[in-house]
Scaffold this motif. Structure first.
Motif, PDB file in Angstrom:
ATOM      1  N   ASP A  33       2.889 -29.125 -56.930  1.00 58.76           N
ATOM      2  CA  ASP A  33       4.253 -28.634 -57.103  1.00 58.76           C
ATOM      3  C   ASP A  33       5.075 -29.809 -57.609  1.00 58.76           C
ATOM      4  O   ASP A  33       5.268 -30.788 -56.888  1.00 58.76           O
ATOM      5  N   LEU A  34       5.559 -29.746 -58.836  1.00 56.28           N
ATOM      6  CA  LEU A  34       6.319 -30.848 -59.410  1.00 56.28           C
ATOM      7  C   LEU A  34       7.673 -31.035 -58.742  1.00 56.28           C
ATOM      8  O   LEU A  34       8.314 -32.066 -58.927  1.00 56.28           O
ATOM      9  N   GLY A  35       8.084 -30.071 -57.937  1.00 61.50           N
ATOM     10  CA  GLY A  35       9.304 -30.206 -57.158  1.00 61.50           C
ATOM     11  C   GLY A  35       9.089 -31.019 -55.895  1.00 61.50           C
ATOM     12  O   GLY A  35      10.044 -31.382 -55.208  1.00 61.50           O
ATOM     13  N   GLU A  36       7.840 -31.307 -55.574  1.00 61.79           N
ATOM     14  CA  GLU A  36       7.460 -32.078 -54.376  1.00 61.79           C
ATOM     15  C   GLU A  36       6.528 -33.209 -54.807  1.00 61.79           C
ATOM     16  O   GLU A  36       5.352 -33.234 -54.467  1.00 61.79           O
ATOM     17  N   VAL A  37       7.063 -34.160 -55.573  1.00 60.43           N
ATOM     18  CA  VAL A  37       6.236 -35.204 -56.173  1.00 60.43           C
ATOM     19  C   VAL A  37       5.554 -36.084 -55.123  1.00 60.43           C
ATOM     20  O   VAL A  37       4.395 -36.473 -55.296  1.00 60.43           O
ATOM     21  N   ASP A  38       6.236 -36.391 -54.019  1.00 62.06           N
ATOM     22  CA  ASP A  38       5.607 -37.220 -52.982  1.00 62.06           C
ATOM     23  C   ASP A  38       4.375 -36.532 -52.398  1.00 62.06           C
ATOM     24  O   ASP A  38       3.325 -37.154 -52.224  1.00 62.06           O
ATOM     25  N   ILE A  39       4.514 -35.246 -52.113  1.00 60.77           N
ATOM     26  CA  ILE A  39       3.383 -34.478 -51.582  1.00 60.77           C
ATOM     27  C   ILE A  39       2.280 -34.386 -52.640  1.00 60.77           C
ATOM     28  O   ILE A  39       1.094 -34.540 -52.332  1.00 60.77           O
ATOM     29  N   ALA A  40       2.671 -34.149 -53.887  1.00 60.08           N
ATOM     30  CA  ALA A  40       1.686 -34.073 -54.972  1.00 60.08           C
ATOM     31  C   ALA A  40       0.917 -35.380 -55.095  1.00 60.08           C
ATOM     32  O   ALA A  40      -0.309 -35.374 -55.239  1.00 60.08           O
ATOM     33  N   ASN A  41       1.615 -36.506 -55.009  1.00 60.30           N
ATOM     34  CA  ASN A  41       0.934 -37.800 -55.129  1.00 60.30           C
ATOM     35  C   ASN A  41      -0.001 -38.068 -53.954  1.00 60.30           C
ATOM     36  O   ASN A  41      -1.087 -38.615 -54.141  1.00 60.30           O
ATOM     37  N   ARG A  42       0.398 -37.658 -52.747  1.00 57.93           N
ATOM     38  CA  ARG A  42      -0.503 -37.825 -51.591  1.00 57.93           C
ATOM     39  C   ARG A  42      -1.749 -36.957 -51.763  1.00 57.93           C
ATOM     40  O   ARG A  42      -2.862 -37.378 -51.458  1.00 57.93           O
ATOM     41  N   THR A  43      -1.556 -35.746 -52.236  1.00 57.58           N
ATOM     42  CA  THR A  43      -2.687 -34.838 -52.453  1.00 57.58           C
ATOM     43  C   THR A  43      -3.599 -35.381 -53.548  1.00 57.58           C
ATOM     44  O   THR A  43      -4.825 -35.357 -53.424  1.00 57.58           O
ATOM     45  N   LEU A  44      -2.999 -35.888 -54.618  1.00 57.04           N
ATOM     46  CA  LEU A  44      -3.794 -36.466 -55.702  1.00 57.04           C
ATOM     47  C   LEU A  44      -4.599 -37.674 -55.232  1.00 57.04           C
ATOM     48  O   LEU A  44      -5.745 -37.867 -55.648  1.00 57.04           O
ATOM     49  N   ALA A  45      -4.016 -38.473 -54.349  1.00 58.45           N
ATOM     50  CA  ALA A  45      -4.735 -39.640 -53.826  1.00 58.45           C
ATOM     51  C   ALA A  45      -5.995 -39.208 -53.074  1.00 58.45           C
ATOM     52  O   ALA A  45      -7.065 -39.811 -53.223  1.00 58.45           O
ATOM     53  N   VAL A  46      -5.877 -38.150 -52.278  1.00 58.87           N
ATOM     54  CA  VAL A  46      -7.036 -37.624 -51.547  1.00 58.87           C
ATOM     55  C   VAL A  46      -8.079 -37.101 -52.542  1.00 58.87           C
ATOM     56  O   VAL A  46      -9.275 -37.398 -52.435  1.00 58.87           O
ATOM     57  N   ALA A  47      -7.618 -36.344 -53.538  1.00 58.61           N
ATOM     58  CA  ALA A  47      -8.523 -35.781 -54.539  1.00 58.61           C
ATOM     59  C   ALA A  47      -9.198 -36.875 -55.359  1.00 58.61           C
ATOM     60  O   ALA A  47     -10.396 -36.789 -55.671  1.00 58.61           O
ATOM     61  N   GLU A  48      -8.449 -37.925 -55.707  1.00 59.65           N
ATOM     62  CA  GLU A  48      -9.029 -39.031 -56.477  1.00 59.65           C
ATOM     63  C   GLU A  48     -10.122 -39.745 -55.676  1.00 59.65           C
ATOM     64  O   GLU A  48     -11.150 -40.123 -56.227  1.00 59.65           O
ATOM     65  N   GLU A  49      -9.896 -39.904 -54.385  1.00 58.89           N
ATOM     66  CA  GLU A  49     -10.904 -40.536 -53.533  1.00 58.89           C
ATOM     67  C   GLU A  49     -12.184 -39.690 -53.499  1.00 58.89           C
ATOM     68  O   GLU A  49     -13.290 -40.208 -53.615  1.00 58.89           O
ATOM     69  N   LEU A  50     -12.010 -38.378 -53.353  1.00 55.93           N
ATOM     70  CA  LEU A  50     -13.176 -37.486 -53.355  1.00 55.93           C
ATOM     71  C   LEU A  50     -13.875 -37.509 -54.715  1.00 55.93           C
ATOM     72  O   LEU A  50     -15.110 -37.552 -54.790  1.00 55.93           O
ATOM     73  N   ALA A  51     -13.092 -37.462 -55.785  1.00 53.15           N
ATOM     74  CA  ALA A  51     -13.670 -37.463 -57.133  1.00 53.15           C
ATOM     75  C   ALA A  51     -14.432 -38.756 -57.404  1.00 53.15           C
ATOM     76  O   ALA A  51     -15.524 -38.737 -57.979  1.00 53.15           O
ATOM     77  N   ASP A  52     -13.868 -39.872 -56.972  1.00 53.98           N
ATOM     78  CA  ASP A  52     -14.535 -41.162 -57.156  1.00 53.98           C
ATOM     79  C   ASP A  52     -15.864 -41.191 -56.392  1.00 53.98           C
ATOM     80  O   ASP A  52     -16.892 -41.611 -56.916  1.00 53.98           O
ATOM     81  N   LYS A  53     -15.840 -40.708 -55.173  1.00 49.66           N
ATOM     82  CA  LYS A  53     -17.049 -40.701 -54.337  1.00 49.66           C
ATOM     83  C   LYS A  53     -18.145 -39.830 -54.936  1.00 49.66           C
ATOM     84  O   LYS A  53     -19.330 -40.161 -54.855  1.00 49.66           O
ATOM     85  N   HIS A  54     -17.753 -38.702 -55.548  1.00 46.77           N
ATOM     86  CA  HIS A  54     -18.739 -37.739 -56.050  1.00 46.77           C
ATOM     87  C   HIS A  54     -18.957 -37.814 -57.563  1.00 46.77           C
ATOM     88  O   HIS A  54     -19.741 -37.034 -58.098  1.00 46.77           O
ATOM     89  N   GLY A  55     -18.221 -38.706 -58.236  1.00 45.73           N
ATOM     90  CA  GLY A  55     -18.356 -38.784 -59.691  1.00 45.73           C
ATOM     91  C   GLY A  55     -17.809 -37.554 -60.386  1.00 45.73           C
ATOM     92  O   GLY A  55     -18.298 -37.157 -61.443  1.00 45.73           O
ATOM     93  N   ALA A  56     -16.791 -36.950 -59.797  1.00 43.76           N
ATOM     94  CA  ALA A  56     -16.214 -35.711 -60.341  1.00 43.76           C
ATOM     95  C   ALA A  56     -15.014 -36.015 -61.230  1.00 43.76           C
ATOM     96  O   ALA A  56     -14.443 -37.097 -61.177  1.00 43.76           O
TER      97      ALA A  56
END
Length: 146
Positions: free
Chosen positions: A10-33
């Motif tokens: 949700d671009l109206g909630e950038v802080d939440i979006a960035n926290r969610t992206l950080a979690v997703a990036e960690e998972l993607a890095d771990k799995h090569g996704a």
């Protein structure tokens, strides 16, 4: 295990979006996704509401949202993960599931605010995605709000 991860934001909630992206990036890095980051511009629920806006309002809005999403993604630190932005227009939970299916996602990582009594367990969009998506869904709680 995961090859393609969809992250609705949700671009109206950038802080939440960035926290969610950080979690997703960690998972993607771990799995090569790779990450597909999606934001959805909701449609009008009643045609009479849409009639009150200029004829090109939807396209102008979509272009502005594409620019905002690109700006948000460009501002993130460079990482090892491939990230691509997407903008959809429609009902939020439907568009999330359509995008997940069309992109071949095998995991959806999304935020949900701290539940209130009326929400029971999850916000309405997260709850629908969890119930109906074909993919696994990882819900990142917004515990900052009490």
């Amino acid at each position: 295990m995961f090859e393609r991860i969809l992250v609705p934001v949700d671009l109206g909630e950038v802080d939440i979006a960035n926290r969610t992206l950080a979690v997703a990036e960690e998972l993607a890095d771990k799995h090569g996704a790779r990450l597909d980051v999606l934001t959805v511009v909701p449609t009008y629920t009643m045609s009479i509401v849409g009639a009150a806006f200029p004829k090109d309002f939807a396209e102008t809005t979509l272009e502005a949202v594409r620019a905002r999403l690109k700006e948000m993604l460009d501002a993130r630190p460079d990482g090892k993960v491939t990230v691509k932005g997407h903008v959809a227009h429609g009902t939020i939970y439907d568009e999330i599931m359509k995008a997940a299916n069309a992109l071949g996602s095998d995991l959806i990582v999304m935020a949900s605010h701290r539940p209130e009594l009326k929400d029971y367990l999850l916000g309405p969009n997260a709850a629908r995605v969890v119930r109906h998506a074909r993919q696994s869904v990882f819900v990142v709680r917004d515990l900052e709000k009490a």
